[in-house]
Motif scaffolding. Structure first.
Motif, short mmCIF file in Angstrom:
data_model
loop_
_atom_site.label_atom_id
_atom_site.label_comp_id
_atom_site.label_asym_id
_atom_site.label_seq_id
_atom_site.Cartn_x
_atom_site.Cartn_y
_atom_site.Cartn_z
N ASP A 181 0.58 -1.09 0.03
CA ASP A 181 -0.51 -0.07 0.09
C ASP A 181 0.99 1.32 0.24
OD1 ASP A 181 -1.75 1.97 -0.02
OD2 ASP A 181 -2.19 1.08 2.53
N SER A 182 1.07 1.77 -1.41
CA SER A 182 2.19 3.10 -0.42
C SER A 182 3.65 2.40 -0.44
CB SER A 182 1.57 3.97 -0.57
OG SER A 182 2.48 5.40 -0.94
N ASP A 183 3.54 3.24 0.47
CA ASP A 183 5.32 2.85 0.61
C ASP A 183 5.06 1.84 1.69
OD1 ASP A 183 3.94 4.45 2.40
OD2 ASP A 183 5.62 5.73 2.75
N THR A 184 3.66 0.84 1.65
CA THR A 184 4.21 0.65 3.13
C THR A 184 3.57 -1.31 2.20
OG1 THR A 184 3.15 2.20 4.42
CG2 THR A 184 2.48 -0.13 5.70
N TYR A 204 8.30 0.06 3.79
CA TYR A 204 8.62 -0.98 2.68
C TYR A 204 10.78 -1.05 2.28
CZ TYR A 204 7.87 -3.53 -1.99
OH TYR A 204 8.03 -4.18 -2.95
#
Length: 254
Positions: free
Chosen positions: A125-128, A147
């Motif tokens: 999820d985006s940077d996660t 991430y």
């Protein structure tokens, strides 16, 4: 069907077995691992003798398996206690949840993996990196990790994936008493780590009567890892037979 033909069957149903014979190779298996400190008393109530607990540590895992021989593609979520058997460090598997029938049936029948039906997901999820577990329509666990923030040494990642695993094999007999009650050991082999990372992580566990992850509350996050690997599961081996010893004195010589 002749009796000799019955003995040739691998499992049931006849003509359409619930799972196929291994070995099962997992390609591009992706892990989100979060190790955390929990309450010692709560953990001791779940870990069976003769396993021992040095520190009250638990590993929460979400595993995405897109290519597995015989099982196909699925995602699995589990909870394991960090334990010791004699001088060997390992993990005791407390519970595993997934929505793949062949993997559930084979895990329970062939080995002793404590598998139940549940719905796990692992995604970015985006940077996660996000791992979730739902039991029915209710959320049981949500894990998040930054991430690919920092690389993890590949040898350390291989050691983390290949840690010895202990499980309880319990099968009731027709009288209601245990027909099999054993502690078994297995270990992942033929590991090829393709990538490994560490980063900040958080873990939320939600109360549920039939998926009681939250009975081992998160007191402190110790570490988190994101590992991509190919591997093979080795067969389980018996290390302790509870029916061969007095129930009140495990491990003592007769």
């Amino acid at each position: 069907m002749k009796k000799k033909d019955v003995l040739k069957q691998y499992t049931t149903p006849i003509g359409a077995p619930a799972f196929v014979q291994g070995p099962h190779r997992f390609k591009r298996r992706e892990y989100l691992n979060i190790t955390y400190r929990t309450d010692r008393e709560a953990l001791e109530n779940l870990v069976p003798e003769p396993l021992e607990i040095d520190q009250p540590l638990v590993r929460f895992e979400v595993m995405k398996m897109p290519d597995t021989t015989g099982y196909g593609a699925y995602v699995e979520c589990g909870q394991a206690a960090v334990v010791r058997m004699g001088q060997e460090q390992g993990e005791f598997l407390l519970a595993m949840y997934l929505d793949n029938l062949p993997a559930i049936a084979a895990g329970r029948e062939l080995s002793a993996f404590p598998k139940k039906l549940g719905s796990a997901k692992l995604f970015v999820d985006s940077d996660t990196l996000v791992g979730t577990l739902d039991y029915g329509v209710l959320r049981v666990a949500t894990a998040t990790m930054g991430y690919k923030h920092k690389p993890l040494d590949l040898e350390k990642a291989q050691q983390e994936v290949g840690v010895p695993t202990f499980m309880l094999k319990i099968l009731p007999g027709y009288s209601g008493r245990p027909r099999i009650c054993e502690l078994v050991r297995t270990q992942i082999t033929n590991v090829t780590v393709k990538g490994a990372w560490i980063g900040p992580a958080r873990l939320q566990l939600f109360e549920h009567a039939l998926a009681p992850f939250a009975d081992l509350p998160v007191r402190e996050i110790i570490s988190a890892s994101h590992i991509l690997t190919d591997l093979t599961l080795s067969p389980a081996t018996l290390i302790y037979d509870y029916l061969a010893e007095p129930a009140d004195a495990p491990g003592e010589a007769k």
